[in-house]
Design a protein around this motif. Structure first.
Motif, PDB file in Angstrom:
ATOM      1  N   GLU A  25       1.945   7.217  -6.818  1.00  0.00           N
ATOM      2  CA  GLU A  25       0.990   8.169  -7.376  1.00  0.00           C
ATOM      3  C   GLU A  25       1.597   9.561  -7.512  1.00  0.00           C
ATOM      4  O   GLU A  25       1.350  10.275  -8.478  1.00  0.00           O
ATOM      5  N   LYS A  26       2.394   9.966  -6.530  1.00  0.00           N
ATOM      6  CA  LYS A  26       2.976  11.309  -6.517  1.00  0.00           C
ATOM      7  C   LYS A  26       4.427  11.337  -6.992  1.00  0.00           C
ATOM      8  O   LYS A  26       4.903  12.375  -7.487  1.00  0.00           O
ATOM      9  N   LEU A  27       5.122  10.227  -6.840  1.00  0.00           N
ATOM     10  CA  LEU A  27       6.558  10.189  -7.142  1.00  0.00           C
ATOM     11  C   LEU A  27       6.848   9.005  -8.067  1.00  0.00           C
ATOM     12  O   LEU A  27       7.288   7.940  -7.622  1.00  0.00           O
ATOM     13  N   PRO A  28       6.606   9.153  -9.359  1.00  0.00           N
ATOM     14  CA  PRO A  28       6.762   8.023 -10.285  1.00  0.00           C
ATOM     15  C   PRO A  28       8.211   7.575 -10.458  1.00  0.00           C
ATOM     16  O   PRO A  28       8.452   6.417 -10.799  1.00  0.00           O
ATOM     17  N   VAL A  29       9.184   8.472 -10.243  1.00  0.00           N
ATOM     18  CA  VAL A  29      10.596   8.102 -10.362  1.00  0.00           C
ATOM     19  C   VAL A  29      11.050   7.490  -9.044  1.00  0.00           C
ATOM     20  O   VAL A  29      10.900   8.093  -7.982  1.00  0.00           O
ATOM     21  N   GLU A  30      11.618   6.290  -9.094  1.00  0.00           N
ATOM     22  CA  GLU A  30      12.001   5.591  -7.861  1.00  0.00           C
ATOM     23  C   GLU A  30      13.370   6.074  -7.375  1.00  0.00           C
ATOM     24  O   GLU A  30      14.338   5.323  -7.309  1.00  0.00           O
ATOM     25  N   ASP A  31      13.415   7.335  -7.021  1.00  0.00           N
ATOM     26  CA  ASP A  31      14.647   7.908  -6.486  1.00  0.00           C
ATOM     27  C   ASP A  31      14.571   7.909  -4.966  1.00  0.00           C
ATOM     28  O   ASP A  31      13.721   7.234  -4.367  1.00  0.00           O
ATOM     29  N   LEU A  56       5.744   6.212   5.306  1.00  0.00           N
ATOM     30  CA  LEU A  56       4.423   5.589   5.445  1.00  0.00           C
ATOM     31  C   LEU A  56       4.523   4.313   6.277  1.00  0.00           C
ATOM     32  O   LEU A  56       3.610   3.992   7.054  1.00  0.00           O
ATOM     33  N   LEU A  57       5.626   3.570   6.136  1.00  0.00           N
ATOM     34  CA  LEU A  57       5.810   2.349   6.924  1.00  0.00           C
ATOM     35  C   LEU A  57       6.018   2.645   8.401  1.00  0.00           C
ATOM     36  O   LEU A  57       5.614   1.864   9.269  1.00  0.00           O
ATOM     37  N   THR A  58       6.645   3.769   8.710  1.00  0.00           N
ATOM     38  CA  THR A  58       6.986   4.060  10.104  1.00  0.00           C
ATOM     39  C   THR A  58       5.969   4.949  10.812  1.00  0.00           C
ATOM     40  O   THR A  58       5.884   4.927  12.047  1.00  0.00           O
ATOM     41  N   THR A  59       5.195   5.744  10.051  1.00  0.00           N
ATOM     42  CA  THR A  59       4.277   6.679  10.697  1.00  0.00           C
ATOM     43  C   THR A  59       2.807   6.387  10.432  1.00  0.00           C
ATOM     44  O   THR A  59       1.956   6.715  11.259  1.00  0.00           O
ATOM     45  N   THR A  76       0.831  -1.204   0.000  1.00  0.00           N
ATOM     46  CA  THR A  76       0.000   0.000   0.000  1.00  0.00           C
ATOM     47  C   THR A  76       0.867   1.256   0.000  1.00  0.00           C
ATOM     48  O   THR A  76       0.581   2.228  -0.709  1.00  0.00           O
ATOM     49  N   ALA A  77       1.931   1.242   0.802  1.00  0.00           N
ATOM     50  CA  ALA A  77       2.840   2.390   0.859  1.00  0.00           C
ATOM     51  C   ALA A  77       3.468   2.647  -0.509  1.00  0.00           C
ATOM     52  O   ALA A  77       3.562   3.796  -0.963  1.00  0.00           O
ATOM     53  N   VAL A  78       3.896   1.580  -1.183  1.00  0.00           N
ATOM     54  CA  VAL A  78       4.500   1.708  -2.515  1.00  0.00           C
ATOM     55  C   VAL A  78       3.497   2.315  -3.494  1.00  0.00           C
ATOM     56  O   VAL A  78       3.823   3.229  -4.263  1.00  0.00           O
ATOM     57  N   ALA A  79       2.262   1.842  -3.460  1.00  0.00           N
ATOM     58  CA  ALA A  79       1.244   2.327  -4.393  1.00  0.00           C
ATOM     59  C   ALA A  79       0.954   3.812  -4.168  1.00  0.00           C
ATOM     60  O   ALA A  79       0.835   4.595  -5.125  1.00  0.00           O
ATOM     61  N   LYS A  80       0.832   4.217  -2.915  1.00  0.00           N
ATOM     62  CA  LYS A  80       0.526   5.616  -2.617  1.00  0.00           C
ATOM     63  C   LYS A  80       1.677   6.535  -3.022  1.00  0.00           C
ATOM     64  O   LYS A  80       1.461   7.643  -3.538  1.00  0.00           O
TER      65      LYS A  80
END
Length: 435
Positions: A351-357, A367-370, A344-348
């Motif tokens: 949406e906003k950051l298509p480049v995996e930088d 998202l995983l920690t908070t 879910t974190a990856v999908a969200k």
């Protein structure tokens, strides 16, 4: 006549100026000491409400009446009363001490009695056309590129940013994720001080985010008076701590200007006299910071041995850095029920950051920690600020995070968390001597 580059560094030692009061030689030595002590304090459990006092005073005095009227003294007394009420929670707050000294000066200048009626805040009216805050005839020395680079190439601009849990991009494009709970200095040079306070996002969690930001623009020649900007959770002012929106009463005051881009969410500060742009945002509950500054100004530091304390220049101390990629590998499952599953974190974030930088990776980590979806926007806007502020468009995206080997990173001060009673005694003794 000094050469332009030398003049920038030398004249920048203007020191600290309170509201209407010049700092003596002893005060110049006191403020750097005070700043270091403040960085050692844990975050206050009760909020300092000095911004509310400043706002009320600005509202009560911005209707166009003269400062030589009884109403002005009445507003000053109300301002003083407000600062006294919040004194307990504002000890060690730079904006608070600046306001207190400013009130004392103004009371003295206008022969205001400390006894008398106090005013109630009223709605603020806009300044008339042609107000001093709209001056455009600033002297040339108050425009960095014109003054110091008239016959030289365009200066090399650098960028630093802080966002999220928190993630730091330094002036040298190193990218780190850090713990840095409590108060930490981001920048401290001859012209500018920036300090952030990071607090836990969830009770008992190691995840922190920026809840308070203080920026101090030091007095500079005929351009600007000292100005303090302070933001905190749910309070992103569109003015400096004294209620003004420019650099004061000097001829070049318009070379420092604050602009509200989105009410309560996005503020931009232009400091043309040092070629600097600052962007402060509130995303969700927490703050983000981004700055564009010439290398010459970044390195205008009198005591180079102390640069290791300043995060934008040297990065986080090694013992404060987090390898979020290793954390993800070691803990693939959410740490708490409130956080997101990895998919879910990856999908969200996609949406906003298509480049995996690294901004995308930082988003996933947050998202995983908070479990707070607003951290997706924090990473998105941090990257947008890089696009606007960074001078090298080939370095917008970073893919390899930076973690120095032992001995290479700036080490933490020996006493990151000294015992509170000892520091309190030192601070009180310093205040009694210098203030």
């Amino acid at each position: 006549m000094q050469p332009p580059r030398e003049r920038l560094v030398v004249t920048g030692r203007a020191g600290w100026m309170g509201m209407g009061r010049g700092a003596g030689r002893s005060a110049l030595g006191f403020w750097p000491t005070l700043a270091v002590l403040l960085c050692s304090f844990p975050a206050a459990t009760l909020p300092c409400r000095i911004l509310k006092c400043n706002s009320d005073f600005w509202s009560a005095t911005s209707g166009g009446h003269s400062e030589d009227t009884p109403e002005f003294c009445t507003a000053l007394r109300a301002y003083a009363y407000c600062t006294r009420r919040t004194a307990r929670t504002c000890r060690g707050d730079l904006a608070y001490h600046s306001a207190v000294h400013g009130i004392e000066d103004l009371m003295s200048q206008h022969n205001c009695s400390k006894d008398g009626p106090t005013s109630q805040p009223r709605l603020r009216t806009l300044p008339p056309a042609g107000d001093s805050q709209e001056r455009s005839d600033s002297p040339e020395i108050c425009h960095y590129e014109k003054s110091f680079h008239k016959h030289l190439a365009t200066p090399n601009y650098t960028h630093c940013g802080l966002f999220g849990d928190p993630h730091l991009r330094t002036f040298t494009d190193r990218f780190q994720t850090c713990k840095v709970q409590g108060a930490w200095p981001l920048i401290d040079n001859n012209y500018l001080n920036v300090q952030v306070t990071n607090t836990p996002v969830l009770p008992g969690s190691a995840a922190t985010a920026t809840s308070k930001l203080t920026i101090i623009f030091k007095n500079f020649q005929e351009c600007v008076d000292q100005k303090v900007y302070q933001a905190e959770m749910d309070e992103l002012p569109a003015a400096f701590a004294d209620g003004s929106k420019n650099g004061g009463d000097k001829h070049g005051a318009n070379s420092l200007k604050i602009t509200e881009k989105v009410s309560g969410q996005h503020v931009e500060i232009q400091a043309k006299y040092i070629g600097t742009t600052i962007v402060v945002r509130q995303v969700g509950r927490y703050l983000t910071f981004a700055i564009r500054m010439p290398e010459e100004v970044v390195n205008a530091v009198e005591d180079r041995d102390s640069q290791g304390l300043y995060l934008c220049l040297r990065g986080c101390p090694l013992n404060q850095q987090i390898d979020f990629q290793a954390v993800r590998a070691a803990s693939p499952a959410p740490a708490a029920p409130e956080t997101f599953p990895y998919e879910t974190a990856v999908a969200k974030c996609k949406e906003k950051l298509p480049v995996e930088d690294l901004y995308y990776q930082a988003c996933v980590f947050d998202l995983l920690t908070t479990g707070d979806v607003n951290f997706t926007l924090a990473a998105y806007y941090a990257l947008e600020d890089v696009k606007m502020l960074h001078s090298n468009k080939d370095k917008l995206h970073l893919y390899q995070r930076t973690r120095e080997l032992p001995g290479q990173a700036a080490t933490a001060p020996r006493a990151l968390a000294p015992q509170f009673p000892l520091i309190t005694l030192l601070l009180v003794s310093l205040l009694s001597v210098f203030l």
